[in-house]
Scaffold this motif. Structure first.
Motif, mmCIF file in Angstrom:
data_model
loop_
_atom_site.group_PDB
_atom_site.id
_atom_site.type_symbol
_atom_site.label_atom_id
_atom_site.label_comp_id
_atom_site.label_asym_id
_atom_site.label_seq_id
_atom_site.Cartn_x
_atom_site.Cartn_y
_atom_site.Cartn_z
ATOM 1 N N ARG A 297 0.808 -1.248 0.077
ATOM 2 C CA ARG A 297 0.034 0.001 -0.096
ATOM 3 C C ARG A 297 0.922 1.117 0.173
ATOM 4 N N ASP A 298 2.060 0.918 0.305
ATOM 5 C CA ASP A 298 2.434 2.526 0.863
ATOM 6 C C ASP A 298 3.754 2.889 -0.007
ATOM 7 N N LEU A 299 4.044 1.301 -0.789
ATOM 8 C CA LEU A 299 5.198 1.777 -1.785
ATOM 9 C C LEU A 299 5.237 2.603 -2.725
ATOM 10 N N PRO A 300 4.136 2.489 -3.232
ATOM 11 C CA PRO A 300 4.674 4.274 -4.311
ATOM 12 C C PRO A 300 4.718 5.613 -3.629
ATOM 13 N N LEU A 301 4.757 5.325 -2.351
ATOM 14 C CA LEU A 301 5.400 6.738 -1.635
ATOM 15 C C LEU A 301 7.523 6.658 -0.877
ATOM 16 N N LEU A 302 7.411 5.499 -0.649
ATOM 17 C CA LEU A 302 8.655 4.829 -0.567
ATOM 18 C C LEU A 302 9.294 5.042 -1.776
ATOM 19 N N ILE A 303 8.971 4.728 -2.824
ATOM 20 C CA ILE A 303 9.801 5.101 -4.031
ATOM 21 C C ILE A 303 9.588 6.000 -5.072
ATOM 22 N N ARG A 304 9.244 7.208 -3.958
ATOM 23 C CA ARG A 304 9.614 8.858 -4.927
ATOM 24 C C ARG A 304 9.730 9.337 -2.973
ATOM 25 N N ALA A 315 12.801 -2.798 -0.359
ATOM 26 C CA ALA A 315 11.239 -2.710 0.242
ATOM 27 C C ALA A 315 10.613 -2.960 -1.076
ATOM 28 N N LEU A 316 10.860 -2.830 -2.759
ATOM 29 C CA LEU A 316 10.324 -3.358 -3.392
ATOM 30 C C LEU A 316 10.483 -5.550 -3.358
ATOM 31 N N LEU A 317 11.520 -5.256 -2.898
ATOM 32 C CA LEU A 317 12.279 -7.390 -2.581
ATOM 33 C C LEU A 317 10.812 -7.531 -1.853
ATOM 34 N N PHE A 318 10.824 -6.575 -1.043
ATOM 35 C CA PHE A 318 10.125 -7.590 -0.309
ATOM 36 C C PHE A 318 8.688 -7.750 -0.315
ATOM 37 N N ALA A 319 7.559 -6.557 -0.945
ATOM 38 C CA ALA A 319 6.551 -6.374 -1.108
ATOM 39 C C ALA A 319 6.446 -7.087 -2.020
ATOM 40 N N VAL A 320 7.556 -8.153 -2.739
ATOM 41 C CA VAL A 320 7.195 -8.622 -3.907
ATOM 42 C C VAL A 320 7.024 -10.750 -3.283
ATOM 43 N N ASN A 321 8.164 -9.970 -2.779
ATOM 44 C CA ASN A 321 8.276 -12.154 -2.576
ATOM 45 C C ASN A 321 9.435 -12.319 -1.241
ATOM 46 N N TYR A 322 8.523 -12.319 -0.056
ATOM 47 C CA TYR A 322 9.412 -12.148 1.442
ATOM 48 C C TYR A 322 10.324 -13.147 1.175
#
Length: 338
Positions: A297-304, A315-322
């Protein structure tokens, strides 16, 4: 700038919360007793330790006039620090954790910076250490003097890029800066909103990059270990921070508080991946799934956000495949140990 000592030098009170730190407590207190600044009082607040820490506190107090031992029922670091604040007699207040240690001239430097710039508080650099390591680089360090909201802006920027930004142990506060403030009790991460409030009450602060505080990261350090139920207090602390920052329009304070809140799920996932789960009541599968939902949910904010690229990638890796990311973390740890 070192403080000039004389009979009118202000008393510095150093609050040390102590809980089951029998292996490291004397190292910590020795670094305080070796301070080049005086007068200083060392308040050892035994938080209901079940090991010999309480007895060590008493022995140190009996053999050193500068040391006072205070015994409390177990209530957590926040309660212990509050007890120390209530007992402190100094014009200036500092905090040191009982498994850390400090450079001999730390408080002389801090008092000198506060006095030279007529400031409410001063902050020094911090190094993460794993044992009795060299004191690091302590020369040619930059000093910045900031006023008003600039202090909060720097705090929030440091929280994004730095280490232990919300640790009160890096600072020396004038008593007036902490007037009416207290730590939340019975929780962890209680220092986040405390430090934010303390900074917001400062009209002028001095920031030195000189490394004077050594934050222990050894095997039984408070910062290490598997996930516990209380670690979810980080969500509450982040929510409080967002609420406090929502009142600010200066700079990017409000935005960076939201970024800090968005990083909560990532921090907890990292803790699970690195150290596992220490609380038997926590179901790993459902907890990881819940944290992943928050992270996605918060990934777009973190990426920016103005975060290090390595943190965004994690963050991206954990979101895709823990699970895959956890295996990568364990592989990196083994390589590091080798």
């Amino acid at each position: 700038m070192l403080a000039t000592r004389n009979d009118r030098s202000p008393l510095v009170s150093v609050v040390v919360p102590v809980y089951n730190r029998e292996l490291h407590l004397e190292r910590c207190v020795s670094s305080l007793l070796d301070q080049t600044y005086e007068p200083i009082e060392i308040l050892l607040v035994d938080d209901g330790s079940s090991d010999s820490s309480g007895q060590i506190c008493d022995r140190l107090a009996e053999s050193n006039d500068a040391v006072r031992a205070i015994h409390e029922e177990n209530g957590g670091a926040g309660a212990a620090r509050n007890a120390g604040l209530a007992a402190a007699r100094g014009e200036y207040i500092g905090f040191v954790d009982s498994d850390d240690w400090i450079a001999p001239d730390m408080y002389e430097l801090l008092v000198g910076l506060v006095g030279e710039h007529d400031a409410d508080a001063a902050q020094i650099g911090l190094a993460l250490v794993g044992g009795e390591e060299p004191n690091g680089q302590r020369v040619n360090s930059r000093v910045r003097v900031l006023e008003g909201k600039e202090c909060l802006q720097k705090l929030m920027e440091d929280a994004t890029f730095g280490v232990a930004a919300f640790s009160p142990c890096r600072c020396l506060f004038s008593r007036r800066a902490l007037d009416s403030l207290s730590f939340r009790e019975g929780v962890v991460n209680e220092d986040i909103d405390f430090v934010y409030k303390a900074f917001s009450g400062c009209s002028r602060m001095v920031f030195s990059e000189q490394v004077e505080y050594f934050y222990f990261q050894g095997g039984d350090s408070n910062s290490l270990g598997g996930l516990k139920s209380k670690d979810f207090d980080l969500y509450t602390a982040a929510d409080i921070l967002v609420e406090l920052a929502s009142k600010e329009t200066y700079g990017s304070i409000c935005h960076l508080a939201a970024v800090k809140r968005a990083r909560t799920s990532l921090s907890l996932l990292c803790k699970i991946a690195y150290f596992g789960i220490a609380d038997a009541s926590i179901n790993k599968r459902s907890t990881v799934a819940s944290l992943q939902r928050d992270l996605r949910r918060d990934l777009p904010l973190l990426i920016r956000a103005p975060l290090p690229v390595s943190r965004k990638v994690l963050a991206l890796l954990f979101a895709v495949n823990y699970r895959l990311t956890e295996l990568m973390v364990h592989g990196a740890q083994k390589v590091g140990l080798g």
